[in-house]
Design a protein around this motif. Structure first.
Motif, PDB file in Angstrom:
ATOM      1  N   GLU A 187       0.821  -1.211   0.000  1.00  0.00           N
ATOM      2  CA  GLU A 187       0.000   0.000   0.000  1.00  0.00           C
ATOM      3  C   GLU A 187       0.855   1.262   0.000  1.00  0.00           C
ATOM      4  O   GLU A 187       0.481   2.279  -0.584  1.00  0.00           O
ATOM      5  CB  GLU A 187      -0.925  -0.005   1.219  1.00  0.00           C
ATOM      6  N   VAL A 188       2.005   1.202   0.631  1.00  0.00           N
ATOM      7  CA  VAL A 188       2.871   2.375   0.739  1.00  0.00           C
ATOM      8  C   VAL A 188       3.591   2.677  -0.575  1.00  0.00           C
ATOM      9  O   VAL A 188       3.735   3.842  -0.959  1.00  0.00           O
ATOM     10  CB  VAL A 188       3.892   2.182   1.884  1.00  0.00           C
ATOM     11  N   PHE A 189       4.033   1.642  -1.283  1.00  0.00           N
ATOM     12  CA  PHE A 189       4.962   1.857  -2.397  1.00  0.00           C
ATOM     13  C   PHE A 189       4.430   1.536  -3.796  1.00  0.00           C
ATOM     14  O   PHE A 189       4.800   2.210  -4.762  1.00  0.00           O
ATOM     15  CB  PHE A 189       6.231   1.018  -2.189  1.00  0.00           C
ATOM     16  N   GLU A 190       3.644   0.502  -3.932  1.00  0.00           N
ATOM     17  CA  GLU A 190       3.441  -0.098  -5.252  1.00  0.00           C
ATOM     18  C   GLU A 190       2.858   0.863  -6.290  1.00  0.00           C
ATOM     19  O   GLU A 190       3.388   0.999  -7.402  1.00  0.00           O
ATOM     20  CB  GLU A 190       2.549  -1.339  -5.143  1.00  0.00           C
ATOM     21  N   SER A 191       1.784   1.556  -5.959  1.00  0.00           N
ATOM     22  CA  SER A 191       1.140   2.406  -6.966  1.00  0.00           C
ATOM     23  C   SER A 191       2.046   3.563  -7.382  1.00  0.00           C
ATOM     24  O   SER A 191       2.068   3.960  -8.557  1.00  0.00           O
ATOM     25  CB  SER A 191      -0.195   2.938  -6.441  1.00  0.00           C
ATOM     26  N   ASP A 192       2.831   4.107  -6.443  1.00  0.00           N
ATOM     27  CA  ASP A 192       3.718   5.225  -6.782  1.00  0.00           C
ATOM     28  C   ASP A 192       4.869   4.771  -7.674  1.00  0.00           C
ATOM     29  O   ASP A 192       5.302   5.511  -8.567  1.00  0.00           O
ATOM     30  CB  ASP A 192       4.262   5.875  -5.508  1.00  0.00           C
ATOM     31  N   ILE A 193       5.373   3.573  -7.451  1.00  0.00           N
ATOM     32  CA  ILE A 193       6.413   3.039  -8.334  1.00  0.00           C
ATOM     33  C   ILE A 193       5.859   2.868  -9.745  1.00  0.00           C
ATOM     34  O   ILE A 193       6.509   3.230 -10.739  1.00  0.00           O
ATOM     35  CB  ILE A 193       6.954   1.705  -7.786  1.00  0.00           C
ATOM     36  N   GLN A 194       4.657   2.347  -9.846  1.00  0.00           N
ATOM     37  CA  GLN A 194       4.047   2.170 -11.165  1.00  0.00           C
ATOM     38  C   GLN A 194       3.838   3.513 -11.858  1.00  0.00           C
ATOM     39  O   GLN A 194       4.075   3.648 -13.065  1.00  0.00           O
ATOM     40  CB  GLN A 194       2.727   1.412 -11.019  1.00  0.00           C
ATOM     41  N   ARG A 195       3.408   4.520 -11.111  1.00  0.00           N
ATOM     42  CA  ARG A 195       3.217   5.852 -11.696  1.00  0.00           C
ATOM     43  C   ARG A 195       4.545   6.438 -12.183  1.00  0.00           C
ATOM     44  O   ARG A 195       4.608   7.059 -13.246  1.00  0.00           O
ATOM     45  CB  ARG A 195       2.582   6.790 -10.666  1.00  0.00           C
ATOM     46  N   MET A 196       5.595   6.238 -11.408  1.00  0.00           N
ATOM     47  CA  MET A 196       6.901   6.768 -11.818  1.00  0.00           C
ATOM     48  C   MET A 196       7.410   6.085 -13.081  1.00  0.00           C
ATOM     49  O   MET A 196       8.037   6.717 -13.930  1.00  0.00           O
ATOM     50  CB  MET A 196       7.909   6.630 -10.684  1.00  0.00           C
ATOM     51  N   ARG A 197       7.134   4.811 -13.223  1.00  0.00           N
ATOM     52  CA  ARG A 197       7.550   4.109 -14.438  1.00  0.00           C
ATOM     53  C   ARG A 197       6.820   4.646 -15.664  1.00  0.00           C
ATOM     54  O   ARG A 197       7.405   4.727 -16.749  1.00  0.00           O
ATOM     55  CB  ARG A 197       7.296   2.612 -14.281  1.00  0.00           C
ATOM     56  N   VAL A 198       5.566   5.004 -15.497  1.00  0.00           N
ATOM     57  CA  VAL A 198       4.812   5.587 -16.611  1.00  0.00           C
ATOM     58  C   VAL A 198       5.328   6.997 -16.910  1.00  0.00           C
ATOM     59  O   VAL A 198       5.491   7.386 -18.069  1.00  0.00           O
ATOM     60  CB  VAL A 198       3.304   5.617 -16.274  1.00  0.00           C
ATOM     61  N   MET A 199       5.596   7.767 -15.873  1.00  0.00           N
ATOM     62  CA  MET A 199       6.050   9.149 -16.030  1.00  0.00           C
ATOM     63  C   MET A 199       7.449   9.234 -16.635  1.00  0.00           C
ATOM     64  O   MET A 199       7.722  10.094 -17.482  1.00  0.00           O
ATOM     65  CB  MET A 199       6.053   9.843 -14.657  1.00  0.00           C
ATOM     66  N   ALA A 200       8.338   8.341 -16.201  1.00  0.00           N
ATOM     67  CA  ALA A 200       9.753   8.428 -16.595  1.00  0.00           C
ATOM     68  C   ALA A 200      10.268   7.050 -16.987  1.00  0.00           C
ATOM     69  O   ALA A 200      11.048   6.440 -16.248  1.00  0.00           O
ATOM     70  CB  ALA A 200      10.575   9.010 -15.451  1.00  0.00           C
ATOM     71  N   PRO A 201       9.849   6.541 -18.141  1.00  0.00           N
ATOM     72  CA  PRO A 201      10.254   5.185 -18.541  1.00  0.00           C
ATOM     73  C   PRO A 201      11.770   5.037 -18.595  1.00  0.00           C
ATOM     74  O   PRO A 201      12.468   5.873 -19.155  1.00  0.00           O
ATOM     75  CB  PRO A 201       9.640   5.040 -19.944  1.00  0.00           C
ATOM     76  N   GLY A 202      12.256   3.967 -17.993  1.00  0.00           N
ATOM     77  CA  GLY A 202      13.677   3.663 -18.042  1.00  0.00           C
ATOM     78  C   GLY A 202      14.524   4.345 -16.990  1.00  0.00           C
ATOM     79  O   GLY A 202      15.682   3.964 -16.786  1.00  0.00           O
ATOM     80  N   LYS A 203      13.995   5.363 -16.314  1.00  0.00           N
ATOM     81  CA  LYS A 203      14.784   6.042 -15.286  1.00  0.00           C
ATOM     82  C   LYS A 203      14.898   5.156 -14.038  1.00  0.00           C
ATOM     83  O   LYS A 203      13.936   4.488 -13.651  1.00  0.00           O
ATOM     84  CB  LYS A 203      14.130   7.373 -14.880  1.00  0.00           C
ATOM     85  N   PRO A 204      16.073   5.150 -13.392  1.00  0.00           N
ATOM     86  CA  PRO A 204      16.185   4.415 -12.129  1.00  0.00           C
ATOM     87  C   PRO A 204      15.303   5.054 -11.063  1.00  0.00           C
ATOM     88  O   PRO A 204      15.164   6.280 -11.013  1.00  0.00           O
ATOM     89  CB  PRO A 204      17.666   4.537 -11.775  1.00  0.00           C
ATOM     90  N   ILE A 205      14.713   4.217 -10.230  1.00  0.00           N
ATOM     91  CA  ILE A 205      13.816   4.682  -9.175  1.00  0.00           C
ATOM     92  C   ILE A 205      14.464   4.444  -7.818  1.00  0.00           C
ATOM     93  O   ILE A 205      14.923   3.339  -7.523  1.00  0.00           O
ATOM     94  CB  ILE A 205      12.458   3.958  -9.241  1.00  0.00           C
ATOM     95  N   PHE A 206      14.505   5.492  -7.010  1.00  0.00           N
ATOM     96  CA  PHE A 206      14.960   5.402  -5.625  1.00  0.00           C
ATOM     97  C   PHE A 206      13.770   5.660  -4.697  1.00  0.00           C
ATOM     98  O   PHE A 206      12.819   6.345  -5.076  1.00  0.00           O
ATOM     99  CB  PHE A 206      16.016   6.471  -5.310  1.00  0.00           C
ATOM    100  N   ILE A 207      13.851   5.127  -3.508  1.00  0.00           N
ATOM    101  CA  ILE A 207      12.983   5.576  -2.422  1.00  0.00           C
ATOM    102  C   ILE A 207      13.794   6.613  -1.663  1.00  0.00           C
ATOM    103  O   ILE A 207      14.750   6.287  -0.955  1.00  0.00           O
ATOM    104  CB  ILE A 207      12.559   4.412  -1.507  1.00  0.00           C
ATOM    105  N   ALA A 208      13.435   7.887  -1.844  1.00  0.00           N
ATOM    106  CA  ALA A 208      14.248   8.984  -1.322  1.00  0.00           C
ATOM    107  C   ALA A 208      14.191   9.074   0.199  1.00  0.00           C
ATOM    108  O   ALA A 208      15.172   9.470   0.836  1.00  0.00           O
ATOM    109  CB  ALA A 208      13.800  10.306  -1.932  1.00  0.00           C
ATOM    110  N   GLN A 209      13.048   8.732   0.769  1.00  0.00           N
ATOM    111  CA  GLN A 209      12.892   8.692   2.224  1.00  0.00           C
ATOM    112  C   GLN A 209      11.834   7.649   2.546  1.00  0.00           C
ATOM    113  O   GLN A 209      10.781   7.609   1.900  1.00  0.00           O
ATOM    114  CB  GLN A 209      12.406  10.031   2.792  1.00  0.00           C
TER     115      GLN A 209
END
Length: 374
Positions: free
Chosen positions: A269-291
C-alpha cells in the motif's frame, strides 16, 4: 549471408561432379536445389540472429542483475564529523552485516558556509566509502528561487561543489532540489510551474560554475502522496532530459500519535502504486525511495515484531520491483522511525531485510561510473 550461400552452392557443385548418380537431371532440378540451399541459408541466418539476440538479452540481464540495490541512511547528527560517521553509519554497517552506499542529508541553498559543508562533508563521507544524497531545501518560495532572488547563494553552493568534484577520481553526489515539493509544509511547496523553473535554474548555475555533467546525478524527489490531483507529482516533473533519477518519499505512519490519520499500511500500500506511476512518467529512469521509515505503533500500541515484519516485507518487495536505491530515515522525529540506535533499541527486521542478496555495496568511484537505468 553471401558467404554462407556461396559455400553451400560450392558444396552442391562438388557433390554433383563427384557422384554422377546424384546430379540433377534437368534445369528445373538445378533450380530446385538452389532454392533449397538459399532457403536453408536464410533460415540458418535468421536462427543465428535470433540466438545472438537471445544471448545479448541474456548478457544484458546478467549485467543488470549485477547492479545491487543501494542502501542508504539519514542520520540524527551532522555527517561532516568522523565521530558521527563512525557511530551512525559505520557502526550500523557492522551491526547490519551489510554496508550502506548512500548517506542522506538536508542542506539549505543559502547555507552560510558551503565551502565547508559541501567540500569537507562530501570528502569525509567519500573517504569513509559513502556517496552523498543531498536534499536541497529552502525557506524561500519557488517563485523567488525561479526569478533569481537567491542566485548569489546558489553560485557559492555550486562553486563549492565544483571545487570538490574537480578533484577527480569519480567524485559524484546525488542532488535532489526541493524535495517533497508537492505537499504542504515547505515554503517552496505547491507551485508546479515555478518549481520546474527553480530546478532548471539550479542546474544552469551548477553548469556555469563548471560542474561536469557526470559529477552530479540530478534527482526528482516528490512525496508519493498529494492532497489533490493538481499536486500529483507528475505535474512537477522537470522532464527526462533534466533528471537522472526519479524518487519519492513514503512512510508507514501506522498509529503513531503524531499521524494526521491513523492507519497501518502494508509495504504494498505504501509503495506499489507510486512506483508504477513513476515508471509511466519516466520510462527507463532508475527509481529510488528517497525517504522511508515505519513506526512500530499498531492499533494495539507499540509492537516491535510488527515493525520488524514490515521492514522485511518492504525491502523484499522493493528489491523485487526493481528499485535501485532505498534511503531509510533512521531518526526518531515525528514517530519512532529509527531501527537502530547506540542505546540498543534495534530492529532485527532491518538486519534480516538487507541480508537479501539483492542488496549490496558500491564504492563511490564505482557508483560514479555505474549506469543505474533499468
Amino acid at each position: 549471408m553471401l558467404r554462407l550461400i556461396n559455400s553451400s552452392v560450392r558444396n552442391i557443385k562438388i557433390h554433383a561432379i563427384g557422384d554422377r548418380s546424384q546430379r540433377p537431371r534437368n534445369q528445373w532440378q538445378w533450380r530446385l536445389v538452389l532454392m533449397v540451399v538459399l532457403l536453408g541459408g536464410l533460415f540458418g541466418i535468421k536462427n543465428a540472429a535470433a540466438d545472438t539476440s537471445r544471448n545479448q538479452s541474456s548478457h544484458q540481464a546478467v549485467r543488470n542483475s549485477h547492479i545491487p540495490v543501494l542502501l542508504g541512511l539519514y542520520t540524527p547528527n551532522y555527517l561532516g564529523l568522523q565521530r558521527v560517521i563512525d557511530r551512525e553509519l559505520r557502526q550500523v554497517d557492522n551491526w547490519a552485516g551489510k554496508r550502506h552506499s548512500l548517506a542522506g542529508f538536508f542542506m539549505d541553498i543559502e547555507d552560510s558556509n558551503p565551502a565547508y559543508n559541501i567540500k569537507e562533508r562530501l570528502e569525509i563521507l567519500r573517504r569513509n566509502g559513502y556517496t552523498a544524497f543531498i536534499n536541497l531545501d529552502s525557506t524561500r518560495s519557488a517563485a523567488q528561487i525561479a526569478r533569481g532572488d537567491v542566485d548569489q547563494s546558489l553560485r557559492k553552493l555550486a562553486q563549492a561543489y565544483a571545487d570538490w568534484s574537480k578533484q577527480g577520481s569519480g567524485r559524484m553526489a546525488f542532488i535532489a532540489p526541493f524535495q517533497e515539493m508537492n505537499i504542504p509544509g515547505e515554503t517552496y511547496s505547491k507551485d508546479p510551474q515555478n518549481f520546474k523553473l527553480a530546478y532548471q535554474r539550479i542546474q544552469t548555475i551548477f553548469t556555469e560554475a563548471g560542474v561536469a555533467p557526470g559529477a552530479v546525478r540530478w534527482v526528482f524527489a516528490p512525496n508519493g502522496w498529494s492532497e489533490n490531483a493538481q499536486h500529483r507529482f507528475e505535474n512537477y516533473y522537470p522532464g527526462s532530459a533534466r533528471v537522472d533519477v526519479v524518487a519519492f518519499s513514503s512512510y508507514n505512519w501506522g498509529h503513531c500519535r503524531n499521524a494526521s490519520w491513523k492507519q497501518w499500511k502494508t509495504p504494498q500500500e505504501v509503495f506499489e502504486s507510486d512506483i508504477q506511476r513513476m515508471r509511466v512518467m519516466a520510462p527507463g529512469k532508475p527509481i529510488f525511495i528517497a525517504q522511508t521509515a515505519t513506526t512500530s505503533y499498531t492499533q494495539s500500541g507499540a509492537t516491535s515484531s510488527a515493525k520488524d515484519r514490515w521492514l522485511r516485507d518492504a525491502y523484499a518487495q522493493l528489491a523485487a520491483m526493481g528499485v535501485r536505491g532505498i534511503l531509510y530515515f533512521n531518526i526518531d522525529k515525528e514517530c519512532d522511525w529509527a531501527f537502530y540506535s547506540d542505546r540498543d533499541r534495534n530492529s532485527a527486521g532491518y538486519r534480516d531485510a538487507v541480508a537479501l542478496p539483492a542488496f549490496g555495496y558500491v564504492a563511490p568511484a564505482n557508483l560514479a561510473r555505474m549506469e543505474l537505468s533499468r
